[in-house]
Design a protein around this motif. Structure first.
Motif, PDB file in Angstrom:
ATOM      1  N   ASP A   2      -0.811  -0.577  -0.895  1.00 20.13           N
ATOM      2  CA  ASP A   2      -1.800   0.469  -0.875  1.00 20.13           C
ATOM      3  C   ASP A   2      -1.725   1.178   0.043  1.00 20.13           C
ATOM      4  OD1 ASP A   2      -2.816  -0.637  -3.626  1.00 20.13           O
ATOM      5  OD2 ASP A   2      -4.824  -1.474  -2.926  1.00 20.13           O
ATOM      6  N   LEU A   3      -0.231   0.812   1.154  1.00 23.68           N
ATOM      7  CA  LEU A   3      -0.712   1.141   2.444  1.00 23.68           C
ATOM      8  C   LEU A   3      -0.055   3.294   2.345  1.00 23.68           C
ATOM      9  CD1 LEU A   3       0.366  -0.415   5.039  1.00 23.68           C
ATOM     10  CD2 LEU A   3      -1.565  -0.451   4.468  1.00 23.68           C
ATOM     11  N   PRO A   4       0.167   3.724   0.715  1.00 22.57           N
ATOM     12  CA  PRO A   4       0.502   5.002   0.463  1.00 22.57           C
ATOM     13  C   PRO A   4      -0.738   5.978   0.529  1.00 22.57           C
ATOM     14  CG  PRO A   4       1.901   3.628  -0.399  1.00 22.57           C
ATOM     15  CD  PRO A   4       1.499   2.458   0.203  1.00 22.57           C
ATOM     16  N   LYS A  23       4.633   1.988  -7.759  1.00 23.59           N
ATOM     17  CA  LYS A  23       5.786   1.860  -8.658  1.00 23.59           C
ATOM     18  C   LYS A  23       7.199   1.245  -6.853  1.00 23.59           C
ATOM     19  CE  LYS A  23       5.305   4.598 -12.591  1.00 23.59           C
ATOM     20  NZ  LYS A  23       5.662   5.373 -13.148  1.00 23.59           N
ATOM     21  N   PHE A  24       6.801   1.997  -5.742  1.00 29.97           N
ATOM     22  CA  PHE A  24       7.210   1.571  -4.590  1.00 29.97           C
ATOM     23  C   PHE A  24       6.670   1.811  -3.796  1.00 29.97           C
ATOM     24  CE2 PHE A  24      11.365   2.108  -2.414  1.00 29.97           C
ATOM     25  CZ  PHE A  24      12.417   1.482  -3.044  1.00 29.97           C
ATOM     26  N   PRO A  25       5.901   0.892  -3.450  1.00 28.95           N
ATOM     27  CA  PRO A  25       4.623   0.687  -2.431  1.00 28.95           C
ATOM     28  C   PRO A  25       5.478   1.188  -0.793  1.00 28.95           C
ATOM     29  CG  PRO A  25       5.055  -1.285  -3.420  1.00 28.95           C
ATOM     30  CD  PRO A  25       5.626  -0.127  -4.030  1.00 28.95           C
ATOM     31  N   VAL A  26       5.583   2.515  -0.778  1.00 32.96           N
ATOM     32  CA  VAL A  26       6.402   2.101   0.660  1.00 32.96           C
ATOM     33  C   VAL A  26       5.731   3.737   1.617  1.00 32.96           C
ATOM     34  CG1 VAL A  26       8.499   1.990   2.234  1.00 32.96           C
ATOM     35  CG2 VAL A  26       8.391   0.957   0.322  1.00 32.96           C
ATOM     36  N   GLU A  27       5.170   3.449   1.897  1.00 31.61           N
ATOM     37  CA  GLU A  27       3.913   4.302   3.124  1.00 31.61           C
ATOM     38  C   GLU A  27       4.555   4.784   3.785  1.00 31.61           C
ATOM     39  OE1 GLU A  27       2.564   6.049   6.453  1.00 31.61           O
ATOM     40  OE2 GLU A  27       3.532   3.859   6.914  1.00 31.61           O
ATOM     41  N   ASP A  28       5.967   4.652   4.597  1.00 34.93           N
ATOM     42  CA  ASP A  28       6.538   5.991   5.456  1.00 34.93           C
ATOM     43  C   ASP A  28       7.663   6.384   4.673  1.00 34.93           C
ATOM     44  OD1 ASP A  28       7.767   3.194   4.910  1.00 34.93           O
ATOM     45  OD2 ASP A  28       7.574   3.036   7.838  1.00 34.93           O
ATOM     46  N   LEU A  29       8.223   5.982   4.400  1.00 32.54           N
ATOM     47  CA  LEU A  29       9.193   6.673   3.501  1.00 32.54           C
ATOM     48  C   LEU A  29       8.950   8.026   1.471  1.00 32.54           C
ATOM     49  CD1 LEU A  29      12.250   7.063   1.373  1.00 32.54           C
ATOM     50  CD2 LEU A  29      11.011   5.181  -0.631  1.00 32.54           C
ATOM     51  N   MET A  30       7.662   7.208   1.452  1.00 30.48           N
ATOM     52  CA  MET A  30       6.456   8.398   0.976  1.00 30.48           C
ATOM     53  C   MET A  30       6.918   9.669   1.922  1.00 30.48           C
ATOM     54  SD  MET A  30       2.561   8.506  -0.696  1.00 30.48           S
ATOM     55  CE  MET A  30       1.849   8.401   0.949  1.00 30.48           C
TER      56      MET A  30
END
Length: 186
Positions: free
Chosen positions: A50-52, A171-178
């Protein structure tokens, strides 16, 4: 320039936050009248996936409630031994030198699908995340989430992306990529 330094933490990470506050950098930023320091997430727990959402909510709240030119997101664990390679970069002089819309300490990527699979296997139990490689352009470069800076305008833009942040968490839980992806589309 006015900076908002957000220490990204969790109520289960009190020892990390305490260690962060013992560092020279923390004392320097607290003594600088152009920097406001806040702790984000200290009073609740956030699952890693849930970081995003946590990041989107942080940027929304900050852009609505704080005055700044640049928002710096810094993980409270950045001074831990696991991240020793950052220590030489974690100086006041290195962080407050760039005034770009998006900047950080470690520019990473682009990653292949194979690398992303290794990432997810290392962060989640198998079958915990049904990541969707087609959901987001994931072969871009971005600044690692340990420490990055965004302009006020970018933080306002990301703060408005609640639906997208929720989809990222699913679907793609990567905060820094977001953040990197949204900066590209800004």
């Amino acid at each position: 320039m006015k900076y908002l330094f957000c220490i990204y933490t969790d109520n289960e990470y009190k020892e990390h936050l305490g260690y962060f506050k013992k560092q020279k950098l923390y004392k320097q930023i607290c003594n600088d009248s152009n920097i406001e320091v806040i702790e984000w997430g200290a009073d609740y727990h956030t699952d890693y996936r849930d970081l995003p959402i946590k990041t989107q909510q942080m940027m929304k709240w900050c852009s609505e409630n704080k005055e700044y030119d640049y928002l710096i997101k810094c993980d409270d664990t950045i001074f831990n031994d696991k991240w020793n390679f950052y220590k030489s970069k974690l100086t006041y002089e290195n962080i407050f030198v760039e005034n770009k819309d998006y900047w950080g300490l470690n520019y990473i990527g682009p990653h292949t699908e194979e690398v992303w699979k290794i990432y997810f296997d290392g962060h989640y139990d198998h079958n915990e995340v049904n990541y969707d490689f087609n959901f987001i352009k994931n072969d871009i470069q971005f600044y690692e989430g340990k420490l990055y800076m965004v302009s006020r305008d970018i933080s306002k833009f990301i703060g408005k992306q609640e639906k997208f942040a929720r989809q990222m968490s699913e679907k793609f839980p990567v905060e820094d990529l977001m953040v990197g992806y949204l900066v590209e589309s800004f």
